[in-house]
Design a protein around this motif. Sequence first.
Motif, short mmCIF file in Angstrom:
data_model
loop_
_atom_site.label_atom_id
_atom_site.label_comp_id
_atom_site.label_asym_id
_atom_site.label_seq_id
_atom_site.Cartn_x
_atom_site.Cartn_y
_atom_site.Cartn_z
N ASN B 57 15.62 -1.04 -76.10
CA ASN B 57 14.14 -1.61 -76.59
C ASN B 57 13.06 -0.35 -76.70
O ASN B 57 13.07 0.42 -75.95
CB ASN B 57 13.56 -2.37 -75.01
N PHE B 58 12.45 -0.72 -77.99
CA PHE B 58 11.74 0.26 -78.33
C PHE B 58 10.19 0.23 -78.36
O PHE B 58 9.59 -0.97 -78.02
CB PHE B 58 12.08 0.23 -80.03
N ASN B 59 9.44 1.09 -78.10
CA ASN B 59 7.97 1.12 -78.26
C ASN B 59 7.43 1.09 -79.75
O ASN B 59 7.68 2.07 -80.36
CB ASN B 59 7.54 2.62 -77.47
N ALA B 137 -3.09 -6.60 -78.55
CA ALA B 137 -3.25 -5.86 -77.34
C ALA B 137 -4.44 -4.70 -77.61
O ALA B 137 -4.28 -3.76 -78.57
CB ALA B 137 -2.32 -5.13 -76.59
N ARG B 139 -5.24 -2.95 -74.97
CA ARG B 139 -4.84 -1.94 -73.82
C ARG B 139 -3.61 -2.66 -73.28
O ARG B 139 -3.54 -3.79 -72.99
CB ARG B 139 -5.91 -1.59 -72.86
N THR B 140 -2.64 -1.66 -73.03
CA THR B 140 -1.37 -2.27 -72.38
C THR B 140 -1.36 -1.63 -70.94
O THR B 140 -1.39 -0.35 -70.67
CB THR B 140 -0.06 -1.74 -72.76
N PHE B 141 -1.66 -2.55 -69.89
CA PHE B 141 -1.25 -2.15 -68.53
C PHE B 141 -0.09 -2.04 -67.83
O PHE B 141 0.24 -1.21 -67.06
CB PHE B 141 -2.38 -2.95 -67.56
N LYS B 142 0.80 -2.95 -68.47
CA LYS B 142 2.18 -2.99 -67.84
C LYS B 142 3.09 -3.68 -68.63
O LYS B 142 2.81 -4.67 -69.25
CB LYS B 142 2.26 -3.67 -66.45
N ILE B 143 4.27 -3.15 -68.80
CA ILE B 143 5.38 -3.74 -69.40
C ILE B 143 6.77 -3.38 -68.34
O ILE B 143 6.94 -2.16 -68.18
CB ILE B 143 6.06 -3.37 -70.62
N LYS B 144 6.99 -4.32 -67.79
CA LYS B 144 8.21 -4.17 -66.72
C LYS B 144 9.08 -5.27 -67.00
O LYS B 144 8.82 -6.38 -66.45
CB LYS B 144 7.60 -4.19 -65.43
N VAL B 145 10.41 -5.00 -67.42
CA VAL B 145 11.48 -6.30 -67.86
C VAL B 145 12.35 -6.37 -66.73
O VAL B 145 12.95 -7.14 -66.84
CB VAL B 145 11.85 -6.07 -69.10
#
Lengths: 154, 149
Positions: B57-59, B137, B139-145
């Motif tokens: 999974n990429f940024n 977005a 601002r990205t605060f959280k990405i948690k999958v």
Amino acid sequence: MISELDKKIIGLIQGDLPLETRPFASMAEIAGVNEDQFIRCVEDLRKRGVLRRFGATLSHYKSGFRANAMVAWIVPDERVDKVGRLFSSFKEVTHCYQRNAQNDWPYNLFTMVHGSSRDQCFRIAEKMADSACINEYILLFSEKEFKKTSMKYF
Amino acid sequence: MIDDTDKKILNEIQSFFPVASRPFLEIGMRLDLSEDEVLERIKRMKSNGIIRRIGGNFNSRGLNFTSTLCAAKVPEEKLDHFVEAVNRYPGVTHNYLRNHAYNVWFTFIAEDMAFIDSALRDISIETGVKEILNLPAVRTFKIKVDFAL
């Protein structure tokens, strides 16, 4: 920068890992490098922050998280920073983004909440609302999945 | 449908999948299982759909791509056409019907925002759906999958 080899490797690992004893050896062969080089290049992509995660993606539904809600909040600009961090600390929140309100859409903070039922999602949102003293929010449930795939970059 | 051993495997392979020569052997060593057993269990969970995919999974920004979330107000009679027009773009990776006047929500990844803006204009012209929001977005605060099972 992203090299041609990086692109080839991304093109392979953005798909599905072959379920065999040495999966990276088969992908390395397609990329035209050896297994060691392939693995080092993947680690390098990770170190550079290009590869966010390598691993299994689960079906939420089949793993027991039967409901997911996009909870959208109206948060005063000067509080977005604190509230965004606070909401991110909830384990039920998988994603949290600030987006600009526009037209007839007044909500500026977005959280994805996963729970075992819609009721549970409502309870989680209520808990979040109380913790941040934010009372303008809505829950948008997914009623139908039209598409769910992973990006093919190269 | 899944037992405790399956759960242990799933907890291990969401974020700590070993990128190594014999990954299933390594997972087995961590969990005290044989390589064959790990591989067989993962194959089973893949075929019954618990595991959607194993991969990277990429940024997208790190790859010089941009991404956004879009929402549209689509009347019932235009829904099929609209969904078909939107899903045609390979950069649209997720698309859901949701319970709101803005009823269609999709994510869009592309090389730049100009591409996305122009695609949204084309979709609007083709389908007659005028109200489409583009909500990148800021601002990205959280990405948690990960899901703890």
